[in-house]
Scaffold this motif. Structure first.
Motif, PDB file in Angstrom:
ATOM      1  N   PHE A 156       0.829  -1.200   0.000  1.00  0.00           N
ATOM      2  CA  PHE A 156       0.000   0.000   0.000  1.00  0.00           C
ATOM      3  C   PHE A 156       0.863   1.250   0.000  1.00  0.00           C
ATOM      4  CE2 PHE A 156       0.441  -1.880   4.196  1.00  0.00           C
ATOM      5  CZ  PHE A 156       1.003  -0.855   4.938  1.00  0.00           C
ATOM      6  N   LEU A 157       0.239   2.347  -0.381  1.00  0.00           N
ATOM      7  CA  LEU A 157       0.911   3.642  -0.365  1.00  0.00           C
ATOM      8  C   LEU A 157       1.355   3.954   1.054  1.00  0.00           C
ATOM      9  CD1 LEU A 157       1.596   6.212  -2.051  1.00  0.00           C
ATOM     10  CD2 LEU A 157      -0.606   7.117  -1.320  1.00  0.00           C
ATOM     11  N   ASP A 158       2.534   4.497   1.189  1.00  0.00           N
ATOM     12  CA  ASP A 158       3.085   4.911   2.470  1.00  0.00           C
ATOM     13  C   ASP A 158       2.011   5.630   3.298  1.00  0.00           C
ATOM     14  OD1 ASP A 158       4.316   6.525   4.429  1.00  0.00           O
ATOM     15  OD2 ASP A 158       5.705   7.434   3.038  1.00  0.00           O
ATOM     16  N   LYS A 191      -8.044   3.230  -2.944  1.00  0.00           N
ATOM     17  CA  LYS A 191      -7.121   4.155  -3.616  1.00  0.00           C
ATOM     18  C   LYS A 191      -5.691   4.070  -3.075  1.00  0.00           C
ATOM     19  CE  LYS A 191      -8.301   8.367  -1.021  1.00  0.00           C
ATOM     20  NZ  LYS A 191      -8.785   9.726  -1.188  1.00  0.00           N
ATOM     21  N   TYR A 192      -5.499   3.455  -1.908  1.00  0.00           N
ATOM     22  CA  TYR A 192      -4.154   3.327  -1.343  1.00  0.00           C
ATOM     23  C   TYR A 192      -3.567   1.931  -1.508  1.00  0.00           C
ATOM     24  CZ  TYR A 192      -5.578   7.684   0.827  1.00  0.00           C
ATOM     25  OH  TYR A 192      -6.034   8.950   1.037  1.00  0.00           O
ATOM     26  N   LEU A 193      -4.395   0.963  -1.831  1.00  0.00           N
ATOM     27  CA  LEU A 193      -3.941  -0.408  -1.982  1.00  0.00           C
ATOM     28  C   LEU A 193      -3.273  -0.591  -3.348  1.00  0.00           C
ATOM     29  CD1 LEU A 193      -3.925  -3.168  -0.592  1.00  0.00           C
ATOM     30  CD2 LEU A 193      -6.102  -3.644  -1.713  1.00  0.00           C
ATOM     31  N   ARG A 194      -2.057  -1.122  -3.356  1.00  0.00           N
ATOM     32  CA  ARG A 194      -1.319  -1.322  -4.601  1.00  0.00           C
ATOM     33  C   ARG A 194      -1.301  -2.777  -5.036  1.00  0.00           C
ATOM     34  NH1 ARG A 194      -2.586   3.191  -4.456  1.00  0.00           N
ATOM     35  NH2 ARG A 194      -1.229   5.008  -4.505  1.00  0.00           N
ATOM     36  N   ASN A 195      -1.129  -3.695  -4.095  1.00  0.00           N
ATOM     37  CA  ASN A 195      -1.168  -5.127  -4.376  1.00  0.00           C
ATOM     38  C   ASN A 195      -1.805  -5.837  -3.191  1.00  0.00           C
ATOM     39  OD1 ASN A 195       2.175  -4.688  -5.317  1.00  0.00           O
ATOM     40  ND2 ASN A 195       0.636  -5.153  -6.833  1.00  0.00           N
ATOM     41  N   LYS A 196      -2.480  -6.924  -3.496  1.00  0.00           N
ATOM     42  CA  LYS A 196      -2.984  -7.825  -2.452  1.00  0.00           C
ATOM     43  C   LYS A 196      -2.915  -9.223  -3.024  1.00  0.00           C
ATOM     44  CE  LYS A 196      -7.049  -9.394  -0.007  1.00  0.00           C
ATOM     45  NZ  LYS A 196      -8.500  -9.273   0.153  1.00  0.00           N
ATOM     46  N   PHE A 223       6.156 -13.945  -5.292  1.00  0.00           N
ATOM     47  CA  PHE A 223       4.740 -14.248  -5.064  1.00  0.00           C
ATOM     48  C   PHE A 223       3.809 -13.315  -5.841  1.00  0.00           C
ATOM     49  CE2 PHE A 223       5.674 -16.003  -0.531  1.00  0.00           C
ATOM     50  CZ  PHE A 223       6.139 -17.188  -1.065  1.00  0.00           C
ATOM     51  N   GLY A 224       4.335 -12.182  -6.320  1.00  0.00           N
ATOM     52  CA  GLY A 224       3.511 -11.282  -7.126  1.00  0.00           C
ATOM     53  C   GLY A 224       3.380  -9.870  -6.595  1.00  0.00           C
ATOM     54  N   ILE A 225       4.032  -9.546  -5.496  1.00  0.00           N
ATOM     55  CA  ILE A 225       4.012  -8.168  -4.997  1.00  0.00           C
ATOM     56  C   ILE A 225       4.956  -7.360  -5.874  1.00  0.00           C
ATOM     57  CG2 ILE A 225       4.594  -6.660  -3.052  1.00  0.00           C
ATOM     58  CD1 ILE A 225       2.033  -8.253  -2.590  1.00  0.00           C
ATOM     59  N   THR A 226       4.457  -6.261  -6.418  1.00  0.00           N
ATOM     60  CA  THR A 226       5.258  -5.439  -7.329  1.00  0.00           C
ATOM     61  C   THR A 226       5.536  -4.051  -6.768  1.00  0.00           C
ATOM     62  OG1 THR A 226       3.260  -4.659  -8.461  1.00  0.00           O
ATOM     63  CG2 THR A 226       4.350  -6.618  -9.367  1.00  0.00           C
ATOM     64  N   TYR A 227       4.868  -3.678  -5.699  1.00  0.00           N
ATOM     65  CA  TYR A 227       4.967  -2.304  -5.186  1.00  0.00           C
ATOM     66  C   TYR A 227       5.909  -2.253  -3.989  1.00  0.00           C
ATOM     67  CZ  TYR A 227       3.536   2.320  -3.604  1.00  0.00           C
ATOM     68  OH  TYR A 227       3.531   3.630  -3.237  1.00  0.00           O
ATOM     69  N   PHE A 228       7.017  -1.507  -4.137  1.00  0.00           N
ATOM     70  CA  PHE A 228       7.986  -1.361  -3.047  1.00  0.00           C
ATOM     71  C   PHE A 228       8.400   0.088  -2.814  1.00  0.00           C
ATOM     72  CE2 PHE A 228       8.206  -5.793  -4.164  1.00  0.00           C
ATOM     73  CZ  PHE A 228       8.201  -6.401  -2.922  1.00  0.00           C
ATOM     74  N   THR A 229       8.262   0.942  -3.810  1.00  0.00           N
ATOM     75  CA  THR A 229       8.569   2.367  -3.644  1.00  0.00           C
ATOM     76  C   THR A 229       7.504   3.173  -4.387  1.00  0.00           C
ATOM     77  OG1 THR A 229       9.982   2.387  -5.600  1.00  0.00           O
ATOM     78  CG2 THR A 229      11.082   2.028  -3.487  1.00  0.00           C
ATOM     79  N   GLU A 275       2.959   9.218  -7.886  1.00  0.00           N
ATOM     80  CA  GLU A 275       2.629   9.320  -6.459  1.00  0.00           C
ATOM     81  C   GLU A 275       3.463  10.406  -5.779  1.00  0.00           C
ATOM     82  OE1 GLU A 275       1.249   4.721  -5.613  1.00  0.00           O
ATOM     83  OE2 GLU A 275       3.360   5.267  -5.376  1.00  0.00           O
ATOM     84  N   GLU A 276       4.731  10.487  -6.144  1.00  0.00           N
ATOM     85  CA  GLU A 276       5.590  11.530  -5.582  1.00  0.00           C
ATOM     86  C   GLU A 276       5.097  12.918  -5.982  1.00  0.00           C
ATOM     87  OE1 GLU A 276       9.593  10.657  -6.772  1.00  0.00           O
ATOM     88  OE2 GLU A 276       9.687   8.855  -5.545  1.00  0.00           O
TER      89      GLU A 276
END
Length: 186
Positions: free
Chosen positions: A41-43, A69-74, A154-160, A165-166
């Motif tokens: 999720f978004l910071d 709107k804040y969730l990026r991957n689940k 596993f499929g999580i793509t969001y780390f930064t 978003e910035e």
């Protein structure tokens, strides 16, 4: 010299005992676990308004809900992935030499029991190597911080944050600054 060898042998023995205890705890929690969800999720500092995503009842987390709107991957791990995570946690050397002072978590891993109730969760910030876990999962906090590559597998793509978003956050900060100035210039 004998004293040094004795101290080294004791240290090695204590390390083995500690590693065996951690393996027992990991096996115990994974025996209770039926399902694991991983959220990216978004910071949290960049959320507008309500920042809580945990729903509590009598001091226990009973549900987790992210504003879309804040969730990026689940992802929900399958049995094979749960086993792979367990094996990775057992074999991870969880020593963290340095942590940053910040804490901007973007990931949460939630453990569920056979009744589909939350056993506990671990909130992670891979950027600064800080985390927060429920009491029953504290022993996994450090090891979980070494699982980024596995999360990616596993499929999580969001780390930064993305560039968009910035930029959105910069605009939000500027709007807040202007509102603040207007409020105090009156």
């Amino acid at each position: 010299m004998k004293k040094i060898l004795l101290i080294l042998a004791l240290f090695q023995l204590l390390t083995c005992i500690s590693q065996n205890e951690n393996k027992k705890l990991i096996n115990c929690i994974f025996k209770q676990t039926k399902k694991i969800e991983i959220y990216a999720f978004l910071d949290l500092t960049k959320w507008e308004g309500e920042k809580r995503y945990m729903i509590y009842n009598k001091g226990k987390v009973v549900a987790i809900s992210f504003p879309e709107k804040y969730l990026r991957n689940k992802i929900i791990l399958n049995k094979k992935q749960i086993k792979k995570l367990k094996n990775s946690l057992v074999s991870t050397d969880d020593y963290i030499s340095e942590r940053a002072d910040c804490y901007f978590p973007r990931h949460n891993i939630v453990f569920y029991n056979k009744e589909d109730k939350i056993l506990g969760y671990i909130e992670l910030c891979f950027g600064c190597f800080n985390s927060y876990a429920t009491k029953n999962l504290k022993f996994l906090e450090n090891s979980m911080l070494f699982q980024q590559k596995l999360f990616e597998e596993f499929g999580i793509t969001y780390f930064t944050d993305t560039k968009e978003e910035e930029e959105n956050y910069s605009k939000l900060l500027e709007n807040r600054r202007l509102q603040f100035e207007q409020k105090f210039n009156k």
